[in-house]
Design an enzyme around this catalytic site. Structure first.
Site, PDB file in Angstrom:
ATOM      1  N   HIS A  90       0.842  -1.203   0.000  1.00 24.61           N
ATOM      2  CA  HIS A  90       0.000   0.000   0.000  1.00 24.61           C
ATOM      3  C   HIS A  90       0.871   1.244   0.000  1.00 24.61           C
ATOM      4  O   HIS A  90       1.949   1.254   0.603  1.00 24.61           O
ATOM      5  CB  HIS A  90      -1.008   0.015   1.158  1.00 24.61           C
ATOM      6  CG  HIS A  90      -0.414  -0.012   2.535  1.00 24.61           C
ATOM      7  ND1 HIS A  90      -0.086   1.133   3.224  1.00 24.61           N
ATOM      8  CD2 HIS A  90      -0.107  -1.037   3.362  1.00 24.61           C
ATOM      9  CE1 HIS A  90       0.385   0.808   4.425  1.00 24.61           C
ATOM     10  NE2 HIS A  90       0.396  -0.494   4.538  1.00 24.61           N
ATOM     11  N   ASP A  92      -0.424   4.408   0.765  1.00 26.10           N
ATOM     12  CA  ASP A  92      -0.859   5.396   1.755  1.00 26.10           C
ATOM     13  C   ASP A  92      -0.141   5.128   3.074  1.00 26.10           C
ATOM     14  O   ASP A  92       0.340   4.025   3.322  1.00 26.10           O
ATOM     15  CB  ASP A  92      -2.383   5.317   1.973  1.00 26.10           C
ATOM     16  CG  ASP A  92      -2.809   3.993   2.600  1.00 26.10           C
ATOM     17  OD1 ASP A  92      -2.471   2.930   2.033  1.00 26.10           O
ATOM     18  OD2 ASP A  92      -3.455   4.004   3.668  1.00 26.10           O
ATOM     19  N   ASP A 123       6.551   1.080   6.381  1.00 22.28           N
ATOM     20  CA  ASP A 123       5.117   0.744   6.238  1.00 22.28           C
ATOM     21  C   ASP A 123       4.416   1.727   5.326  1.00 22.28           C
ATOM     22  O   ASP A 123       3.977   2.771   5.787  1.00 22.28           O
ATOM     23  CB  ASP A 123       4.506   0.722   7.635  1.00 22.28           C
ATOM     24  CG  ASP A 123       3.054   0.282   7.657  1.00 22.28           C
ATOM     25  OD1 ASP A 123       2.538  -0.148   6.619  1.00 22.28           O
ATOM     26  OD2 ASP A 123       2.440   0.395   8.734  1.00 22.28           O
ATOM     27  N   GLU A 154      -5.091   1.473   2.776  1.00 25.06           N
ATOM     28  CA  GLU A 154      -4.972   0.365   3.742  1.00 25.06           C
ATOM     29  C   GLU A 154      -5.023   0.890   5.169  1.00 25.06           C
ATOM     30  O   GLU A 154      -5.652   0.298   6.042  1.00 25.06           O
ATOM     31  CB  GLU A 154      -3.669  -0.403   3.493  1.00 25.06           C
ATOM     32  CG  GLU A 154      -3.603  -1.752   4.216  1.00 25.06           C
ATOM     33  CD  GLU A 154      -3.134  -1.672   5.653  1.00 25.06           C
ATOM     34  OE1 GLU A 154      -3.353  -2.633   6.398  1.00 25.06           O
ATOM     35  OE2 GLU A 154      -2.560  -0.639   6.059  1.00 25.06           O
ATOM     36  N   GLU A 155      -4.355   2.011   5.391  1.00 20.75           N
ATOM     37  CA  GLU A 155      -4.280   2.542   6.755  1.00 20.75           C
ATOM     38  C   GLU A 155      -5.601   3.159   7.206  1.00 20.75           C
ATOM     39  O   GLU A 155      -5.766   3.523   8.364  1.00 20.75           O
ATOM     40  CB  GLU A 155      -3.163   3.595   6.866  1.00 20.75           C
ATOM     41  CG  GLU A 155      -1.773   3.084   6.537  1.00 20.75           C
ATOM     42  CD  GLU A 155      -1.189   2.134   7.580  1.00 20.75           C
ATOM     43  OE1 GLU A 155      -1.899   1.769   8.537  1.00 20.75           O
ATOM     44  OE2 GLU A 155      -0.016   1.747   7.432  1.00 20.75           O
ATOM     45  N   HIS A 420       3.586   3.566  12.645  1.00 23.62           N
ATOM     46  CA  HIS A 420       2.493   4.372  13.211  1.00 23.62           C
ATOM     47  C   HIS A 420       2.974   5.352  14.276  1.00 23.62           C
ATOM     48  O   HIS A 420       2.224   6.249  14.668  1.00 23.62           O
ATOM     49  CB  HIS A 420       1.350   3.510  13.803  1.00 23.62           C
ATOM     50  CG  HIS A 420       0.662   2.656  12.801  1.00 23.62           C
ATOM     51  ND1 HIS A 420      -0.582   2.113  13.031  1.00 23.62           N
ATOM     52  CD2 HIS A 420       1.022   2.248  11.559  1.00 23.62           C
ATOM     53  CE1 HIS A 420      -0.954   1.382  11.979  1.00 23.62           C
ATOM     54  NE2 HIS A 420       0.014   1.457  11.076  1.00 23.62           N
TER      55      HIS A 420
HETATM   56  N1  BES Z   1       1.592  -2.830   8.117  1.00 16.08           N
HETATM   57  C1  BES Z   1       0.507  -2.782   9.053  1.00 16.08           C
HETATM   58  C2  BES Z   1       0.212  -4.155   9.635  1.00 16.08           C
HETATM   59  C3  BES Z   1       1.245  -4.550  10.637  1.00 16.08           C
HETATM   60  C4  BES Z   1       0.989  -4.359  11.974  1.00 16.08           C
HETATM   61  C5  BES Z   1       2.477  -5.065  10.267  1.00 16.08           C
HETATM   62  C6  BES Z   1       1.937  -4.688  12.916  1.00 16.08           C
HETATM   63  C7  BES Z   1       3.430  -5.378  11.198  1.00 16.08           C
HETATM   64  C8  BES Z   1       3.175  -5.188  12.519  1.00 16.08           C
HETATM   65  C9  BES Z   1      -0.727  -2.222   8.381  1.00 16.08           C
HETATM   66  O1  BES Z   1      -0.409  -1.213   7.477  1.00 16.08           O
HETATM   67  C10 BES Z   1      -1.621  -1.591   9.427  1.00 16.08           C
HETATM   68  O2  BES Z   1      -1.162  -0.908  10.279  1.00 16.08           O
HETATM   69  N2  BES Z   1      -2.902  -1.830   9.325  1.00 16.08           N
HETATM   70  C11 BES Z   1      -3.891  -1.165  10.123  1.00 16.08           C
HETATM   71  C12 BES Z   1      -5.218  -1.583   9.555  1.00 16.08           C
HETATM   72  C13 BES Z   1      -6.409  -0.840  10.089  1.00 16.08           C
HETATM   73  C14 BES Z   1      -6.380   0.597   9.730  1.00 16.08           C
HETATM   74  C15 BES Z   1      -7.680  -1.458   9.567  1.00 16.08           C
HETATM   75  C16 BES Z   1      -3.800  -1.551  11.588  1.00 16.08           C
HETATM   76  O3  BES Z   1      -3.514  -2.712  11.914  1.00 16.08           O
HETATM   77  O4  BES Z   1      -4.006  -0.669  12.426  1.00 16.08           O
HETATM   78 MN    MN Z   2       1.197  -1.466   6.291  1.00 20.43          MN
END
Ligand code: BES
Ligand code: MN
Length: 449
Positions: A90, A92, A123, A154-155, A420
């Site tokens: 992704h 974004d 990320d 995605e985020e 994040h």
């Molecule tokens: N890349 C992350 C997922 C992730 C989390 C990878 C922890 C490695 C360790 C993904 O981009 C993400 O943060 N997704 C969001 C999705 C939500 C907005 C529906 C999340 O998990 O908060």
């Molecule tokens: Mn991600």
């Protein structure tokens, strides 16, 4: 795979890394954020930049959307009869948050101690760059057909991804789907992700009064909404710190665990603060529900009058066990809140986004090919099979649309990435391994047929 292939692709990836680094830096400078309130023109610029990169790598690329943020689809056919691999990432990113907490500006990539810092440096702009670098490393001899899908929201929950997949189903069809958006076990140890938690966010509002009133004249018998909200929030965990909402599922138990010291250090837990809940830490992080409060609307401390608060809101975020359903979970939260209304206060629950959980089957020859590629890129270190506490809502959409495809969830992150948060970063040495692993994966998948 032969040592020859590994050596050849190692050299080819090495040759491509400086360009990958430059492209990654260019992408990090574009703050494409799908959240409301952020300049959506940046997201468009980001998608355009991705499409240009794919086109320059010899793919037919196009910016597409299905009522949401711009995504990019690119494809390049492989040799006749070769399998097709879909490469997902992704473009974004999360908002930067409090910029004062960053050591350097979030959207200006900077290298320090072998890591590249910046929002999205890992990320997931590095996930996208790993795909591109693997393709570039193969030059004109791509062993498989590739389809690249780079999502733009995605985020923010991937709300339109299902529709997008539906619209472009024929173009996206693949034998293997590589999702480069997860983490590795440690610097020097790869991982293959076998499950992800789902997520349900909601806003709970508590009202006790028609309007704020003098806290001295009325305080005592008259409850304020902020105290009522605090009492409600306090019912969400039991005394041990496990989530107390009935009806949330739990999945399996872990085969690996994490030492408490590592969990504490990686999260920056203050000395003396306890970890909450019971059971193995990996169970608590990967396979069980978790609940936190993301924000509260109430009068700010500075300037708050001596008045009883009439209404207050909190945003709850519930991570769901793999296999658990967001809709069912929202109902469980509603029922809990209804059953625990403090002092008869008026309480409402409004949904604020959700994402599906998933469990990934890692049996079969194609998944074995992925493991072999990871192992070779990490000089013989086997990938650890991990669950992920975070969510990637799109994976369930891929599973629904292409039930026969093998899904491999890999990624560029490591325990020090800080996604994040402030000072997100990419380990450049590990990034090189991810690129090599993916280049090898394409060869291995072609061999597995
Ligand atoms: N890349 C992350 C997922 C992730 C989390 C990878 C922890 C490695 C360790 C993904 O981009 C993400 O943060 N997704 C969001 C999705 C939500 C907005 C529906 C999340 O998990 O908060
Ligand atoms: Mn991600």
């Amino acid at each position: 795979m032969t040592d020859d292939t590994v050596a050849r692709l190692r050299t080819a990836v090495g040759r491509e890394l400086p360009r990958a680094r430059a492209d990654l830096e260019r992408l990090v400078r574009i703050p494409g954020i799908a959240f409301p309130g952020f300049d959506q023109a940046e997201l468009e610029r980001s998608a355009e930049a991705v499409a240009e990169l794919l086109t320059a790598a010899g793919l037919t690329a196009e910016v597409v959307r299905a009522g949401g943020a711009p995504a990019v689809i690119g494809h390049r056919p492989g040799p006749p009869g070769a399998p097709t691999v879909l490469l997902y990432a992704h473009h974004d990113v999360q908002p930067a948050g409090d910029e004062a907490l960053w050591d350097t500006p979030p959207f200006e990539p900077v290298e320090r101690d072998g890591r590249l810092y910046g929002r999205g440096a890992a990320d997931d702009k590095a996930g996208l760059m790993a795909h591109l670098t693997a393709i570039r490393a193969h030059g004109d001899d791509l062993p498989v057909g590739v389809v690249v899908l780079v999502e733009g929201e995605e985020e923010y929950g991937s709300d339109s991804l299902g529709a997008l997949i539906e619209q472009h189903r024929d173009r996206l069809r693949a034998d293997v789907i590589v999702i480069a958006d997860s983490t590795n076990w440690d610097v020097g140890v790869p991982a293959l992700t076998t499950s992800l938690r789902g997520i349900v966010n909601c806003v709970v509002e508590v009202r006790t009064l028609q309007r704020p009133v003098h806290s001295g004249i009325h305080g005592g018998p008259v409850p304020d909404a902020l105290t009522a909200l605090a009492r409600l929030l306090a019912t969400l965990h039991d005394a041990a710190g496990d989530v107390a909402v009935a009806g949330l599922g739990t999945e399996r138990t872990s085969t690996v665990d994490l030492p408490e010291a590592r969990v504490r250090a990686e999260a920056g837990v203050l000395a003396g603060v306890e970890l909450i809940g019971s059971g193995a830490l990996t169970d608590r992080l990967w396979y069980r529900p978790a609940l936190c409060v993301l924000g509260v609307d109430a009068p700010p401390v500075d300037g708050s009058p001596n008045a009883l608060v009439a209404a207050a809101r909190a945003k709850l975020s519930i991570r769901l066990a793999p296999g658990d359903d967001p809709e069912k979970a929202l109902t469980a939260v509603r029922e809990h809140v209804e059953a625990h209304r403090p002092w008869g206060a008026e309480v409402t629950v409004e949904p604020a986004g959700h994402g599906a959980s998933c469990v990934i089957d890692t049996s079969g020859p194609r998944a074995a090919a992925v493991r072999a590629a990871l192992r070779a890129a990490w000089d013989g270190v086997d990938p650890v099979e991990i669950g992920l506490g975070g969510s990637i809502p799109g994976i369930a959409a891929f599973q629904d649309a292409f039930p026969a495809a093998t899904i491999a969830v890999t990624g560029v992150e490591d325990p020090h990435t800080g996604a994040h948060g402030p000072n997100e970063s990419l380990h450049l040495g590990e990034f090189a391994r991810v690129c090599l692993a993916e280049a090898l994966l394409l060869v291995e998948v072609a061999r597995a047929g």
